[in-house]
Design a protein around this motif. Structure first.
Motif, mmCIF file in Angstrom:
data_model
loop_
_atom_site.group_PDB
_atom_site.id
_atom_site.type_symbol
_atom_site.label_atom_id
_atom_site.label_comp_id
_atom_site.label_asym_id
_atom_site.label_seq_id
_atom_site.Cartn_x
_atom_site.Cartn_y
_atom_site.Cartn_z
ATOM 1 N N LEU A 242 -22.525 -37.943 14.495
ATOM 2 C CA LEU A 242 -23.542 -37.512 15.451
ATOM 3 C C LEU A 242 -24.029 -36.140 15.035
ATOM 4 O O LEU A 242 -23.236 -35.203 14.924
ATOM 5 C CB LEU A 242 -22.963 -37.440 16.868
ATOM 6 C CG LEU A 242 -22.360 -38.721 17.427
ATOM 7 C CD1 LEU A 242 -21.649 -38.434 18.731
ATOM 8 C CD2 LEU A 242 -23.446 -39.756 17.631
ATOM 9 N N ALA A 243 -25.327 -36.011 14.794
ATOM 10 C CA ALA A 243 -25.932 -34.730 14.417
ATOM 11 C C ALA A 243 -25.186 -34.086 13.252
ATOM 12 O O ALA A 243 -24.953 -32.878 13.233
ATOM 13 C CB ALA A 243 -25.967 -33.789 15.618
ATOM 14 N N GLY A 244 -24.787 -34.917 12.291
ATOM 15 C CA GLY A 244 -24.138 -34.408 11.095
ATOM 16 C C GLY A 244 -22.650 -34.164 11.212
ATOM 17 O O GLY A 244 -21.999 -33.764 10.245
ATOM 18 N N THR A 245 -22.075 -34.403 12.387
ATOM 19 C CA THR A 245 -20.644 -34.197 12.602
ATOM 20 C C THR A 245 -19.965 -35.529 12.859
ATOM 21 O O THR A 245 -20.460 -36.333 13.643
ATOM 22 C CB THR A 245 -20.395 -33.262 13.796
ATOM 23 O OG1 THR A 245 -21.037 -32.006 13.551
ATOM 24 C CG2 THR A 245 -18.902 -33.024 13.997
ATOM 25 N N ARG B 159 -26.517 -41.019 23.613
ATOM 26 C CA ARG B 159 -27.791 -40.352 23.396
ATOM 27 C C ARG B 159 -28.277 -40.516 21.962
ATOM 28 O O ARG B 159 -29.460 -40.650 21.700
ATOM 29 C CB ARG B 159 -27.659 -38.870 23.751
ATOM 30 C CG ARG B 159 -27.640 -38.613 25.242
ATOM 31 C CD ARG B 159 -27.895 -37.162 25.532
ATOM 32 N NE ARG B 159 -26.792 -36.322 25.097
ATOM 33 C CZ ARG B 159 -25.766 -35.990 25.877
ATOM 34 N NH1 ARG B 159 -25.697 -36.465 27.098
ATOM 35 N NH2 ARG B 159 -24.806 -35.206 25.439
ATOM 36 N N GLU B 160 -27.338 -40.489 21.021
ATOM 37 C CA GLU B 160 -27.739 -40.586 19.624
ATOM 38 C C GLU B 160 -28.079 -42.019 19.225
ATOM 39 O O GLU B 160 -28.668 -42.251 18.179
ATOM 40 C CB GLU B 160 -26.603 -40.062 18.722
ATOM 41 C CG GLU B 160 -26.319 -38.576 18.902
ATOM 42 C CD GLU B 160 -27.453 -37.710 18.373
ATOM 43 O OE1 GLU B 160 -28.181 -38.163 17.489
ATOM 44 O OE2 GLU B 160 -27.601 -36.587 18.857
ATOM 45 N N GLY B 161 -27.657 -42.999 20.037
ATOM 46 C CA GLY B 161 -27.959 -44.383 19.721
ATOM 47 C C GLY B 161 -27.245 -44.854 18.462
ATOM 48 O O GLY B 161 -27.760 -45.684 17.710
ATOM 49 N N THR B 162 -26.050 -44.329 18.206
ATOM 50 C CA THR B 162 -25.317 -44.671 16.993
ATOM 51 C C THR B 162 -24.780 -46.087 17.029
ATOM 52 O O THR B 162 -24.715 -46.767 16.006
ATOM 53 C CB THR B 162 -24.149 -43.679 16.795
ATOM 54 O OG1 THR B 162 -24.693 -42.356 16.791
ATOM 55 C CG2 THR B 162 -23.429 -43.938 15.489
ATOM 56 N N LEU B 163 -24.385 -46.544 18.207
ATOM 57 C CA LEU B 163 -23.828 -47.877 18.322
ATOM 58 C C LEU B 163 -24.937 -48.925 18.373
ATOM 59 O O LEU B 163 -26.095 -48.590 18.600
ATOM 60 C CB LEU B 163 -22.961 -47.961 19.584
ATOM 61 C CG LEU B 163 -21.818 -46.960 19.685
ATOM 62 C CD1 LEU B 163 -21.001 -47.228 20.921
ATOM 63 C CD2 LEU B 163 -20.941 -46.992 18.455
#
Length: 239
Positions: free
Chosen positions: A15-18, A230-234
């Motif tokens: 998420l956001a590079g982390t 929020r990041e929609g990673t899943l």
């Protein structure tokens, strides 16, 4: 051990590079509990757990096959979630584990989550809706009831007190301890020693009956789950 990306030791979720993993699972010794059950020839499944919150997104891939019929006391179905909070909480409890998707839920597997929608799209609710939610959870056989609500003072609602008393006779009650450090532990756990209180920011003591159990910080757990949303990673977000 689970193959979910979020499980410690796996690839993690960026998420956001982390990169993040669910380190809290090790701290609460979830893997040891799973292994013990498996060594006894049992599948790691949990008791029926009601999530009294903002609803749960039933279309989320990591909650596939985990939800039982629930109930809504708001104007939208319990299988929808306008704030994402209820879905995040349900994911921490019961995201499908060992399915190579997203998170590893603490309860691993089984259709045992009951979404009870008492929180509206603004994040608000009433003592009347909490009372209705508790009664609905019991009617659906819940043995664990998670309440993502609280207030810094006793609201003095006799019907709510009665519902909490009744629920505590047959279920483990888990309630928010509060989001601020200057208001003390929120009601109901501040008043009712039959509830476990769960802090989001500051450590507090868990209580069951009159015996203190342990202290743990959970802010990062929920915050991380909501970040995933929020990041929609899943494949589908927790919100």
């Amino acid at each position: 051990m689970p193959n979910d990306p979020g499980f410690p030791g796996n690839t993690g979720i960026t998420l956001a590079g982390t990169k993040y993993t669910q380190t809290y699972l090790n701290r609460i010794q979830a893997p040891q509990a799973w292994e013990y059950l498996q060594s006894c020839g049992k599948t790691p499944t949990a008791a029926v757990t009601a999530v009294l919150d903002s609803g749960v997104d039933a279309s989320h891939l990591d909650l596939n096959g985990r939800l039982l019929p629930g109930q809504s006391f708001q104007g939208t179905p319990e299988t929808t979630d306008e704030t994402g909070h209820g879905t995040a909480v349900a994911g921490l409890i019961g995201a499908s584990t060992n399915n190579a998707i997203g998170l590893a839920g603490v309860t691993w597997s089984g259709r045992n989550l009951v979404p009870i929608k008492i929180i509206d799209g603004t994040g608000g609710t009433t003592t009347a809706k909490l009372t209705q939610g508790l009664n609905a959870a019991l009617a659906r056989g819940a043995k664990v009831i998670n309440m993502s609500v609280g207030t810094p003072g006793n609201p003095g609602d006799a019907a709510l007190d009665a519902a909490l008393n009744t629920a505590a006779r047959s279920a483990v009650l888990i309630a928010a301890a509060g989001n601020t450090s200057n208001e003390g532990v929120y009601y109901p756990p501040a008043i009712r020693t039959s509830s476990l209180s769960v802090p989001s920011e500051h450590g507090t003591t868990f209580w069951r009956a009159t015996a203190p159990v342990r202290t743990i910080r959970l802010k990062e757990v929920l915050t991380w789950s909501l970040l995933v949303a929020r990041e929609g990673t899943l494949p589908r977000s927790y919100g």
